[in-house]
Design an enzyme around this catalytic site. Structure first.
Site, PDB file in Angstrom:
ATOM      1  N   ILE A   1      -8.016   1.342  -5.303  1.00  0.00           N
ATOM      2  CA  ILE A   1      -8.049   2.795  -5.139  1.00  0.00           C
ATOM      3  C   ILE A   1      -8.431   3.095  -3.694  1.00  0.00           C
ATOM      4  O   ILE A   1      -9.473   2.649  -3.217  1.00  0.00           O
ATOM      5  CB  ILE A   1      -9.053   3.435  -6.121  1.00  0.00           C
ATOM      6  CG1 ILE A   1      -8.562   3.285  -7.568  1.00  0.00           C
ATOM      7  CG2 ILE A   1      -9.288   4.912  -5.772  1.00  0.00           C
ATOM      8  CD1 ILE A   1      -7.312   4.066  -7.920  1.00  0.00           C
ATOM      9  N   LYS A   2      -7.570   3.862  -3.020  1.00  0.00           N
ATOM     10  CA  LYS A   2      -7.818   4.183  -1.611  1.00  0.00           C
ATOM     11  C   LYS A   2      -8.628   5.467  -1.493  1.00  0.00           C
ATOM     12  O   LYS A   2      -8.268   6.492  -2.072  1.00  0.00           O
ATOM     13  CB  LYS A   2      -6.486   4.381  -0.880  1.00  0.00           C
ATOM     14  CG  LYS A   2      -5.935   3.125  -0.259  1.00  0.00           C
ATOM     15  CD  LYS A   2      -4.568   3.397   0.322  1.00  0.00           C
ATOM     16  CE  LYS A   2      -4.549   3.250   1.812  1.00  0.00           C
ATOM     17  NZ  LYS A   2      -3.168   3.310   2.335  1.00  0.00           N
ATOM     18  N   LEU A   3      -9.704   5.380  -0.724  1.00  0.00           N
ATOM     19  CA  LEU A   3     -10.582   6.530  -0.512  1.00  0.00           C
ATOM     20  C   LEU A   3     -10.790   6.723   0.991  1.00  0.00           C
ATOM     21  O   LEU A   3     -10.865   5.741   1.737  1.00  0.00           O
ATOM     22  CB  LEU A   3     -11.953   6.266  -1.154  1.00  0.00           C
ATOM     23  CG  LEU A   3     -11.986   5.984  -2.658  1.00  0.00           C
ATOM     24  CD1 LEU A   3     -13.339   5.398  -3.051  1.00  0.00           C
ATOM     25  CD2 LEU A   3     -11.714   7.253  -3.447  1.00  0.00           C
TER      26      LEU A   3
ATOM     27  N   THR B   1      -3.443   2.697  -4.262  1.00  0.00           N
ATOM     28  CA  THR B   1      -3.056   4.069  -4.615  1.00  0.00           C
ATOM     29  C   THR B   1      -4.162   5.005  -4.151  1.00  0.00           C
ATOM     30  O   THR B   1      -5.333   4.762  -4.431  1.00  0.00           O
ATOM     31  CB  THR B   1      -2.820   4.191  -6.134  1.00  0.00           C
ATOM     32  OG1 THR B   1      -1.703   3.368  -6.481  1.00  0.00           O
ATOM     33  CG2 THR B   1      -2.517   5.626  -6.534  1.00  0.00           C
TER      34      THR B   1
ATOM     35  N   THR C   1       0.826  -1.200   0.000  1.00  0.00           N
ATOM     36  CA  THR C   1       0.000   0.000   0.000  1.00  0.00           C
ATOM     37  C   THR C   1       0.860   1.249   0.000  1.00  0.00           C
ATOM     38  O   THR C   1       1.994   1.228   0.470  1.00  0.00           O
ATOM     39  CB  THR C   1      -0.967  -0.003   1.203  1.00  0.00           C
ATOM     40  OG1 THR C   1      -1.879   1.073   1.054  1.00  0.00           O
ATOM     41  CG2 THR C   1      -0.234   0.127   2.519  1.00  0.00           C
TER      42      THR C   1
END
Length: 297
Positions: free
Chosen positions: A111-113, A75, A11
């Site tokens: 996709i990191k939120l 990301t 990560t």
């Protein structure tokens, strides 16, 4: 560190990218990102060039990591978009397009939120409409976890160490046994809830302060562990028995709940630690994004 410990996945976040971008070993990636920003530049404002360079840098680091792991890389979407559902969707799709240009399919990306209400709803749209896998980060409250499960996201990263930090800073108790650690208890409850009610979302415990926390969550779907703690674990030769299991989760006494936006905001707001840590985490990631932009400028 990745070459040494051979993790399945890895990560990144703005703080890690900022630190890495300042290392001489990765200067070439920074140069490539800047060149990309300039190439797209011309008719666009300087801010637009910087934004494009930043996105490119995140993807270049992700691509380097993917050469060294069999699984997926996470990301992160700019934390300054944490309350902008459409902005997050747009930025996530942009990152996926950049990976595609680099020859990397979306099956290898998470996709990191931020786990705000808007972030969770963005995740729901990205998963259902675009087949983009999401990793919901900065997750501290049970309400956040329930909303993520209902949104059908691929993976959540409930934090452990940052929860412990808050309780140590705000309470009289300064040390906790691993099983009593408030961060461990939070992830255990989330894991049990997901498994009891058959949610497919992966639970990946994150932000550890010591190996005791990691061992107390043995059996969790995934754990994301820093190189420092992996080094400590590699020196230990003890048999670990899973503390979390689907069988035990299914026998636990948790009740199923549903959260619409109003209920989510109320339940989350009732958890002082989660409210403070979520806003603090967003501010810190945003500050590091700004530092990164300044460096590229």
């Amino acid at each position: 560190a990745i070459d040494e410990y051979k993790p399945l996945d890895a990560t990144t976040n703005p703080s890690l990218i900022l630190a890495a971008a300042q290392m001489p070993a990765y200067q070439e990636l920074v140069d490539d990102a800047v060149a990309y920003g300039k190439k797209l530049g011309g008719q666009v404002k300087k801010e637009e060039q910087i934004k494009n360079a930043c996105d490119k840098l995140f993807v270049l680091f992700g691509a380097e990591i993917l050469k060294r792991i069999p699984g997926r890389v996470s990301t992160e979407v700019d934390a300054r978009l944490s309350f902008d559902k459409e902005g997050m969707i747009q930025r996530a799709r942009r990152l996926i397009d950049l990976y595609k240009e680099a020859g990397i399919g979306k099956d290898r990306i998470l996709i990191k939120l931020s786990s705000t209400w808007e972030g969770i709803q963005a995740g729901k749209v990205l998963e259902a409409e675009y087949g983009i896998h999401c990793n919901m980060t900065l997750l501290f409250s049970f309400a956040q976890a329930v909303a993520c499960a209902e949104a059908g996201v691929t993976l959540i990263s409930p934090f452990v160490g940052r929860i412990l930090d808050w309780y140590v800073a705000n309470g009289d108790k300064k040390t906790y046994e691993p099983s009593e650690d408030p961060g461990v208890k939070s992830v255990t409850k989330i894991y049990n809830y997901y498994k009891k009610f058959g949610y497919k979302t992966i639970v990946m415990g994150a932000s550890f302060r010591n190996t005791g926390e990691i061992k107390a969550l043995t059996g969790c779907d995934y754990l994301t562990i820093s190189p420092k703690l992996l080094a400590e674990l590699s020196k230990e030769y003890v048999k670990l028995t899973p503390t979390l299991s689907i069988k035990e989760a299914q026998a636990c006494a948790l009740e199923k709940i549903h959260l619409d936006e109003k209920a989510f905001r109320w339940h989350h707001n009732e958890d002082q630690m989660a409210v403070e840590k979520l806003s603090d985490g967003i501010r810190k990631f945003a500050a590091d994004a700004i530092k990164l932009e300044r460096m590229l400028k």
